[in-house]
Write a protein that holds these residues in place. Structure first.
Motif, PDB file in Angstrom:
ATOM      1  N   LEU A  51       0.765  -1.120  -0.148  1.00 11.67           N
ATOM      2  CA  LEU A  51       0.040  -0.041   0.039  1.00 11.67           C
ATOM      3  C   LEU A  51       0.879   1.287   0.001  1.00 11.67           C
ATOM      4  O   LEU A  51       0.542   2.338  -0.657  1.00 11.67           O
ATOM      5  CB  LEU A  51      -1.079  -0.158   1.246  1.00 11.67           C
ATOM      6  N   ARG A  52       1.937   1.320   0.747  1.00  7.47           N
ATOM      7  CA  ARG A  52       2.985   2.652   0.867  1.00  7.47           C
ATOM      8  C   ARG A  52       3.557   2.486  -0.584  1.00  7.47           C
ATOM      9  O   ARG A  52       4.118   3.789  -0.870  1.00  7.47           O
ATOM     10  CB  ARG A  52       3.840   2.181   1.816  1.00  7.47           C
ATOM     11  N   ASN A  53       3.805   1.643  -1.137  1.00 11.12           N
ATOM     12  CA  ASN A  53       4.443   1.779  -2.714  1.00 11.12           C
ATOM     13  C   ASN A  53       3.323   1.871  -3.714  1.00 11.12           C
ATOM     14  O   ASN A  53       3.598   1.702  -4.916  1.00 11.12           O
ATOM     15  CB  ASN A  53       5.191   0.464  -2.985  1.00 11.12           C
ATOM     16  N   GLY A  54       2.094   2.255  -3.358  1.00 13.60           N
ATOM     17  CA  GLY A  54       1.186   2.664  -4.538  1.00 13.60           C
ATOM     18  C   GLY A  54       0.053   1.842  -5.202  1.00 13.60           C
ATOM     19  O   GLY A  54      -0.613   1.792  -5.780  1.00 13.60           O
ATOM     20  N   SER A  55       0.014   0.501  -4.332  1.00 16.72           N
ATOM     21  CA  SER A  55      -0.884  -0.365  -4.609  1.00 16.72           C
ATOM     22  C   SER A  55      -2.059  -0.227  -4.189  1.00 16.72           C
ATOM     23  O   SER A  55      -2.548   0.373  -3.116  1.00 16.72           O
ATOM     24  CB  SER A  55      -0.426  -1.887  -3.973  1.00 16.72           C
ATOM     25  N   THR A  56      -3.236  -0.690  -5.154  1.00 22.56           N
ATOM     26  CA  THR A  56      -4.672  -0.613  -4.758  1.00 22.56           C
ATOM     27  C   THR A  56      -5.120  -1.822  -3.974  1.00 22.56           C
ATOM     28  O   THR A  56      -4.487  -2.833  -4.014  1.00 22.56           O
ATOM     29  CB  THR A  56      -5.545  -0.250  -5.929  1.00 22.56           C
ATOM     30  N   ALA A  57      -6.268  -1.738  -3.505  1.00 14.80           N
ATOM     31  CA  ALA A  57      -6.948  -2.712  -2.637  1.00 14.80           C
ATOM     32  C   ALA A  57      -7.219  -3.975  -3.642  1.00 14.80           C
ATOM     33  O   ALA A  57      -7.050  -5.182  -3.263  1.00 14.80           O
ATOM     34  CB  ALA A  57      -8.199  -2.466  -2.059  1.00 14.80           C
ATOM     35  N   THR A  58      -7.456  -3.703  -4.834  1.00 18.54           N
ATOM     36  CA  THR A  58      -7.778  -4.900  -5.890  1.00 18.54           C
ATOM     37  C   THR A  58      -6.389  -5.374  -6.175  1.00 18.54           C
ATOM     38  O   THR A  58      -6.284  -6.750  -6.518  1.00 18.54           O
ATOM     39  CB  THR A  58      -8.336  -4.082  -7.187  1.00 18.54           C
ATOM     40  N   GLU A  59      -5.210  -4.524  -6.288  1.00 19.82           N
ATOM     41  CA  GLU A  59      -4.136  -5.264  -6.552  1.00 19.82           C
ATOM     42  C   GLU A  59      -3.473  -6.221  -5.480  1.00 19.82           C
ATOM     43  O   GLU A  59      -2.990  -7.221  -5.547  1.00 19.82           O
ATOM     44  CB  GLU A  59      -2.986  -4.122  -6.762  1.00 19.82           C
ATOM     45  N   VAL A  60      -3.886  -5.813  -4.196  1.00 18.67           N
ATOM     46  CA  VAL A  60      -3.343  -6.425  -3.112  1.00 18.67           C
ATOM     47  C   VAL A  60      -4.164  -7.867  -3.047  1.00 18.67           C
ATOM     48  O   VAL A  60      -3.831  -8.925  -2.613  1.00 18.67           O
ATOM     49  CB  VAL A  60      -3.629  -5.609  -1.506  1.00 18.67           C
ATOM     50  N   HIS A  61      -5.352  -7.798  -3.541  1.00 19.10           N
ATOM     51  CA  HIS A  61      -6.436  -8.827  -3.501  1.00 19.10           C
ATOM     52  C   HIS A  61      -5.897  -9.979  -4.556  1.00 19.10           C
ATOM     53  O   HIS A  61      -5.807 -11.137  -4.406  1.00 19.10           O
ATOM     54  CB  HIS A  61      -8.006  -8.477  -3.733  1.00 19.10           C
ATOM     55  N   ARG A  62      -5.351  -9.419  -5.520  1.00 20.44           N
ATOM     56  CA  ARG A  62      -4.735 -10.263  -6.612  1.00 20.44           C
ATOM     57  C   ARG A  62      -3.595 -10.673  -6.161  1.00 20.44           C
ATOM     58  O   ARG A  62      -3.354 -11.974  -6.440  1.00 20.44           O
ATOM     59  CB  ARG A  62      -4.557  -9.354  -7.839  1.00 20.44           C
TER      60      ARG A  62
END
Length: 84
Positions: A51-62
């Motif tokens: 998240l601190r490096n710019g990821s979104t919740a959708t990308e974290v989910h993936r």
């Protein structure tokens, strides 16, 4: 051999019995969420770094899906709101 049912006590207090039964029901139904651990808690540090490096919740989910963590996107977003 069948067991004999318990006898009703001589001094039966229906009000006290109802209060006791209600307390038992409340204890049975009470959910304690504070002690539950999320499956995402195992990846807390990694998720925060993503998240601190710019990821979104959708990308974290993936990313979690690639690790074979079965969890819904809404759970990820709720977890991020609470911990992120």
């Amino acid at each position: 051999m069948k067991k004999k049912p318990k006898q009703v006590p001589l001094y039966f207090d229906p009000v006290a019995e109802v209060a006791k039964l209600k307390a038992q029901t409340k204890a049975i139904r009470k959910r304690n969420y504070s002690q539950r651990k999320s499956a995402l808690d195992n990846y807390h540090g990694e998720i925060i770094q993503l998240l601190r490096n710019g990821s979104t919740a959708t990308e974290v989910h993936r990313w979690l899906h690639e690790l074979e963590v079965t969890i819904s996107l809404s759970t990820v977003t709720r977890w991020i709101k609470k911990h992120g």
